[in-house]
Each structure stands twice: as C-alpha cells, then as structure tokens.
Design an enzyme around this catalytic site. Structure first.
Site, PDB file in Angstrom:
ATOM      1  N   ASP A 165      13.944  10.962  18.837  1.00 16.72           N
ATOM      2  CA  ASP A 165      14.059   9.620  18.262  1.00 16.72           C
ATOM      3  C   ASP A 165      14.721   8.668  19.271  1.00 16.72           C
ATOM      4  OD1 ASP A 165      14.347   7.852  15.624  1.00 16.72           O
ATOM      5  OD2 ASP A 165      16.305   7.837  16.607  1.00 16.72           O
ATOM      6  N   VAL A 195      14.112  -0.357  17.024  1.00 13.84           N
ATOM      7  CA  VAL A 195      15.233   0.141  17.837  1.00 13.84           C
ATOM      8  C   VAL A 195      16.541  -0.336  17.219  1.00 13.84           C
ATOM      9  CG1 VAL A 195      16.323   0.124  20.109  1.00 13.84           C
ATOM     10  CG2 VAL A 195      13.830   0.026  19.929  1.00 13.84           C
ATOM     11  N   ALA A 221       0.850  -1.203   0.000  1.00 13.31           N
ATOM     12  CA  ALA A 221       0.000   0.000   0.000  1.00 13.31           C
ATOM     13  C   ALA A 221       0.876   1.240   0.000  1.00 13.31           C
ATOM     14  CB  ALA A 221      -0.900  -0.006   1.234  1.00 13.31           C
ATOM     15  N   LYS A 245      13.201   5.323  21.480  1.00 13.26           N
ATOM     16  CA  LYS A 245      13.893   4.026  21.514  1.00 13.26           C
ATOM     17  C   LYS A 245      14.240   3.645  22.957  1.00 13.26           C
ATOM     18  CE  LYS A 245      15.708   4.701  16.843  1.00 13.26           C
ATOM     19  NZ  LYS A 245      16.774   5.329  16.057  1.00 13.26           N
ATOM     20  N   GLY A 250      17.708  -0.223  14.232  1.00 13.95           N
ATOM     21  CA  GLY A 250      17.626  -0.745  12.861  1.00 13.95           C
ATOM     22  C   GLY A 250      17.952  -2.214  12.706  1.00 13.95           C
ATOM     23  N   ILE A 297      20.259  -4.045  14.049  1.00 15.26           N
ATOM     24  CA  ILE A 297      20.908  -4.754  15.168  1.00 15.26           C
ATOM     25  C   ILE A 297      19.874  -5.623  15.889  1.00 15.26           C
ATOM     26  CG2 ILE A 297      22.175  -4.503  17.337  1.00 15.26           C
ATOM     27  CD1 ILE A 297      23.106  -1.758  16.374  1.00 15.26           C
TER      28      ILE A 297
HETATM   29  N1  HSE Z   1      16.841   8.742  12.208  1.00  7.90           N
HETATM   30  C1  HSE Z   1      17.325   7.580  12.906  1.00  7.90           C
HETATM   31  C2  HSE Z   1      18.829   7.675  13.056  1.00  7.90           C
HETATM   32  C3  HSE Z   1      17.002   6.286  12.236  1.00  7.90           C
HETATM   33  O1  HSE Z   1      19.445   8.635  12.622  1.00  7.90           O
HETATM   34  O2  HSE Z   1      19.389   6.771  13.644  1.00  7.90           O
HETATM   35  C4  HSE Z   1      15.587   5.889  12.439  1.00  7.90           C
HETATM   36  O3  HSE Z   1      15.285   5.780  13.802  1.00  7.90           O
END
Ligand code: HSE
Length: 434
Positions: free
Chosen positions: A208, A139, A50, A212, A141, A143
C-alpha cells in the site's frame, strides 16, 4: 464530452461503490450542499450510486432509483456529469475509469493501486481529452498532499518527500513502541479495532505504501514512476528488541515511504521500509493511525502535512474537494492539467545510501569483534558507534554505521551469516533524518 453546466446548475454525480468512503461521501454532499451552492453556484446531485448488492443495509438514505447494480450504465450515461470511483481493487474499477474517461467524463478516484500502475496512461489520456482526473484521496486519505504537490509546489525544486503514509502499520508500530507489544499482538489489536484487514499483507508488507510512494514520486518530480519501480519492505520483520534498541539510542521506528531526487541528476530513488527516525524529527511524533508527509524543497525548505490517512469521512472529505473542483471546471468549460512525466532512471535499492543499525548475536569471546569489524572494513562500511549488550550466551553487538551503500551493507550481512562468530543477525534498520 459532458455539457458544461450553466451557473447555479445541477452537476450530476455517479458514485461507483458505497462502502465506508462512498457512504460518507453521500452524507457529506448532503451536509455541505447549501455551502457548496453558495460558494460555487453549483448543486451537486447524487444521481446514481452503483453497488454490488442493492438490498444490503446502508448508513445512507437514497431516493428510489439512485442505487443501481449496473456500474457500466452509470459511466455510459450521458446525463451523468462526474464519476467518483471508490470501489477499490483492480477490476472492474480499471475498466470503469477507462470507459468514463473515454466518454469524456471527469473522474475522481481514490484508487492508489490502479494509479500506481496505469495512472500515467490515464493522466495523458485525460489531459489530451481535456477532462479532469483527480485523486487527492489516493495518497494519505484526508491530507491535502496531492493538490499541494501538484499546484502550490509546482515550481518548487522538491528534493525529497518522506512520509508515514500507512495508518495500519503506524498503529502497530506505535503499540509496539509505547506498550512493548510484540508484532503479532499489535497486529491482532489493529485487526480487532478494524484498522488492519483480516489479510493484512497489503499494509504490513508495504505494498500500500509502495503504491502511494510511486504516485508521490510521479507528482513531486514529474517522473514516470510505477509501483514496480518501488523497493518495498514491510514491518513484519520488526521486533520488540529492534524497537527498544532504537528507543534507547534516541530513535523511533516508523514505516517510511521515501521519494528523493539523487543529487543534481535526473535519477530518483523511491522506497518503502522501516526506518529509525530521530526523536527530534517531526515524523517521530506521528502516532497511532495518523499519517504525515514531510516535504523538502530547495526554495521552500521543509513542510509537513499531517492528518488522517484513512477512514470514511477523512477520505470522503478529500474526494468531495475533488468533486467540487471537477464540477466548477466543468461549469467553466475548463480542466486542470497534470502535465507530462519524464522517463527517468529509478535508482535500485542496492545503490542507495543510508546509515544503518545492525544487530548481531555473537559468541562472547576474544577476536569476535575483530572479525566483525574486519568484514565491515573489507566492504568499506564505516562504523559510527558500537556497543555490546549482554554477556556470554546473551551477547549482542549493535553497530550504527556512517552513510553506507546498501549493497555493501548487504554484502557484510551475507558474510556474517556464514561467520562462526555470528550466531544470527538480529536487526537491520536504516537510520533516517540526520
Ligand atoms: N490501509 C491504508 C492504511 C489506508 O492503513 O493507511 C488506505 O490506503
């Protein structure tokens, strides 16, 4: 609830969003198809993707009829077995995930913002309904941290999780450290290279990393911690001078997300702020846009997880692991259980303790040092090291404290701001890792 597929059966995936991560996921599913089938007996079929704009050029080739603009039709389609949400943002992602879970579909999401705010409701809902809600990619990416905390370390008395979980800010701080760049030049370079968004607020002000940190604390401690519980301070106030002092003293400045259990109490402390990390600490060597998370437990000791915290393929790799898990569980008619989350006190930042580096631009004349140390003494802040840089109009005093309460240090800073002896406070960094 979706039907449990038979061995060698097809599991139909509905992907919501086809940006960097969605497009990489489609390619990875195609590339790994034979291996996935060989190892699990399942064929993953991308049934629908989508998107907002169907006519946009994309890096993926999709069969006719796969692309759709109607994301709600996908989450309501009884023929879709697993939903992957990689749209990001709040709406419509929140409503789409809620609807998919209400329809009994397993959901994979990379949406840290939503999980840090409403994750606990969803985890309870998915446990009660017996469907998977998996979020490894939310959290750090690519890892594999969440699965390690959730499964491998489930019995571990975790005491602290401390990490570099934002690649953009780590890139900027690395440029400032290694090239002497100032903050705005390093930010511009991060934007030019595509690491930082045009509006970098979420990354550079610590939102961000704060989201996390809330997810990490929830999973590591089984605690109900949401984004609003997390104190966050970003890197926009970090100067080239702070970094060079830190370096001279044997530290590197990193933006850290820290979640810790406070002694033997149920209280947790969760915060994000720039910190001085000793060069000898494993987190000090994490450069550029890499992420790393350091986990400390009573039984296991110290662990470190390192890798790419963002980017299409690293994030898609984490999503695909979750998709396979959900598909296998569906085939077996089972699901993972995240368990319950306790309501625990979250320590306000004022009550936390740390060592601090405090820089003060001062008048270079008799009695100034005496006045300043008097302020520290009045607030019970003990000094571990002090030095003067420069003389005359350039005089700057730099102090490193012993362990001190945040509130006491802030009280000292308020007094310094009013003191005629202090021209300005020129740096405050917490010292970590000793
Ligand atoms: N913008 C984040 C970073 C990645 O720079 O690590 C996505 O959470």
């Amino acid at each position: 609830m979706a039907q449990a597929p038979q061995p060698n059966s097809v599991v139909r995936i509905g992907i919501l969003g086809c940006g960097n991560v969605g497009a990489a996921l489609v390619q990875l599913i195609e590339r790994q198809a034979a291996v996935i089938t060989e190892r699990t007996g399942i064929t993953l079929q991308v049934a629908n993707v989508a998107v907002r704009n169907i006519s946009r050029d994309r890096e993926v080739n999709l069969a006719d009829g796969v692309l759709t603009r109607d994301a709600f039709a996908v989450v309501n389609d009884p023929n879709i077995d697993v939903i992957v949400e990689v749209i990001g943002g709040i709406e419509p992602a929140r409503e789409l995930i809620s609807t998919a879970l209400a329809n009994g579909k397993p959901v994979i999401t990379a949406n840290k913002e939503l999980l840090a705010n409403v994750g606990h409701d969803w985890w309870a809902q998915s446990d009660a309904a017996g469907v998977d809600l998996l979020f490894e990619a939310a959290v750090a990416g690519g890892i594999p941290l969440i699965r390690a905390l959730r499964e491998s370390l489930r019995g571990e008395p975790v005491t602290r999780v401390m990490g570099i979980v934002n690649g953009t800010t780590n890139f900027i701080l690395t440029k400032m450290t290694e090239e002497g760049a100032d903050y705005s030049a390093a930010l511009s370079e991060a934007q030019r290279l595509g690491f930082a968004e045009r509006d970098p607020t979420a990354d550079v002000e610590g939102f961000d990393a704060g989201a996390k940190a809330a997810i990490i604390a929830s999973i590591a401690f089984g605690a109900r911690v949401v984004a609003g519980d997390v104190y966050h301070e970003g890197i926009s106030g970090v100067t080239a001078a702070d970094i060079s002092i830190a370096r001279r003293l044997g530290y590197v400045v990193k933006l850290l997300a820290i979640a810790e259990q406070v002694g033997d109490s149920p209280t947790v402390a969760v915060r994000v702020h720039p910190a001085m990390v000793p060069l000898s600490h494993p987190l000090a060597s994490v450069r550029d846009s890499y992420n790393a998370v350091f986990v400390e437990g009573d039984a296991v000791g110290s662990l470190m997880f390192y890798g790419r915290g963002a980017g299409g393929f690293p994030t898609a790799s984490a999503v695909l692991g979750d998709v396979i898990d959900a598909a296998v569980n569906l085939r077996k008619g089972t699901h993972g259980t995240i368990g319950s989350f306790k309501r625990v006190p979250v320590m306000p930042i004022d009550e936390t303790s740390s060592q601090y580096l405090i820089g003060l631009d001062v008048e270079d004349k008799p009695g100034v040092l005496h006045a300043i140390t008097g302020v520290f003494a009045n607030h019970g802040v003990s000094i571990r090291a002090a030095e003067q840089e420069g003389i005359g109009v350039d005089a700057r005093l730099v102090f490193i404290t012993h362990l001190a309460r945040e509130a006491d240090v802030q009280a000292c800073l308020s007094e310094f701001k009013k003191s005629p002896a202090v021209k300005r406070t020129s740096g405050l960094l917490r010292v970590i890792g000793e």
